[in-house]
Design a protein around this motif. Structure first.
Motif, PDB file in Angstrom:
ATOM      1  N   TRP A  16     -15.096  -9.319  34.447  1.00  0.00           N
ATOM      2  CA  TRP A  16     -15.059  -8.311  35.503  1.00  0.00           C
ATOM      3  C   TRP A  16     -15.782  -8.834  36.739  1.00  0.00           C
ATOM      4  CZ3 TRP A  16     -14.750  -6.848  30.453  1.00  0.00           C
ATOM      5  CH2 TRP A  16     -13.843  -5.841  30.131  1.00  0.00           C
ATOM      6  N   ASP A  18     -18.203  -7.759  38.353  1.00  0.00           N
ATOM      7  CA  ASP A  18     -19.672  -7.646  38.320  1.00  0.00           C
ATOM      8  C   ASP A  18     -20.320  -8.666  37.389  1.00  0.00           C
ATOM      9  OD1 ASP A  18     -19.140  -6.675  35.779  1.00  0.00           O
ATOM     10  OD2 ASP A  18     -20.169  -4.772  36.063  1.00  0.00           O
ATOM     11  N   THR A  20     -19.568  -9.045  34.064  1.00  0.00           N
ATOM     12  CA  THR A  20     -19.463  -8.665  32.656  1.00  0.00           C
ATOM     13  C   THR A  20     -18.386  -9.510  31.988  1.00  0.00           C
ATOM     14  OG1 THR A  20     -20.103  -6.396  33.161  1.00  0.00           O
ATOM     15  CG2 THR A  20     -18.976  -6.760  31.058  1.00  0.00           C
ATOM     16  N   LYS A  33     -15.392   0.103  32.131  1.00  0.00           N
ATOM     17  CA  LYS A  33     -15.349  -0.949  33.142  1.00  0.00           C
ATOM     18  C   LYS A  33     -14.102  -0.897  34.011  1.00  0.00           C
ATOM     19  CE  LYS A  33     -17.964  -3.657  33.590  1.00  0.00           C
ATOM     20  NZ  LYS A  33     -19.114  -3.587  34.483  1.00  0.00           N
ATOM     21  N   TYR A  37     -10.123  -6.646  35.765  1.00  0.00           N
ATOM     22  CA  TYR A  37     -10.698  -7.842  35.152  1.00  0.00           C
ATOM     23  C   TYR A  37      -9.679  -8.957  35.151  1.00  0.00           C
ATOM     24  CZ  TYR A  37      -8.083  -6.203  31.070  1.00  0.00           C
ATOM     25  OH  TYR A  37      -7.095  -5.769  30.228  1.00  0.00           O
ATOM     26  N   LEU A  58     -14.604 -13.989  41.487  1.00  0.00           N
ATOM     27  CA  LEU A  58     -15.819 -13.159  41.456  1.00  0.00           C
ATOM     28  C   LEU A  58     -16.613 -13.337  42.733  1.00  0.00           C
ATOM     29  CD1 LEU A  58     -17.019 -13.866  37.808  1.00  0.00           C
ATOM     30  CD2 LEU A  58     -15.697 -11.956  38.639  1.00  0.00           C
TER      31      LEU A  58
END
Length: 58
Positions: A16, A18, A20, A33, A37, A58
Motif C-alpha cells: 500500500w 503508506d 504496509t 486498507k 495497493y 510509493l
C-alpha cells in the motif's frame, strides 16, 4: 550444455502507498486498507517494500 540457474522469487505481496505490506498468501487484502495497493513479487516483506519504492509507486 550449461544449465540455467535462475531463481524464481515466487512470493507475491500487496504493498500500500503508506508502506504496509501483506503476503498475498495470507488471504484477502486487509479490509481497512482499501483497494489502493500494488502486487509485487519479492523475497520478503522488506524486499517487497523496496520494489514498491523503486518503481516510483510509493
Amino acid at each position: 550444455m550449461g544449465r540455467n540457474h535462475s531463481v524464481a522469487l515466487n512470493v507475491f505481496y500487496r504493498v500500500w502507498p503508506d508502506g504496509t505490506v501483506q503476503a498475498v498468501s495470507d488471504g484477502p487484502p486487509l479490509p481497512w486498507k482499501g483497494g489502493d495497493y500494488k502486487v509485487v513479487e519479492a523475497l520478503d516483506e522488506a524486499s517487497a517494500l523496496e520494489r514498491g519504492l523503486a518503481s516510483g509507486w510509493l
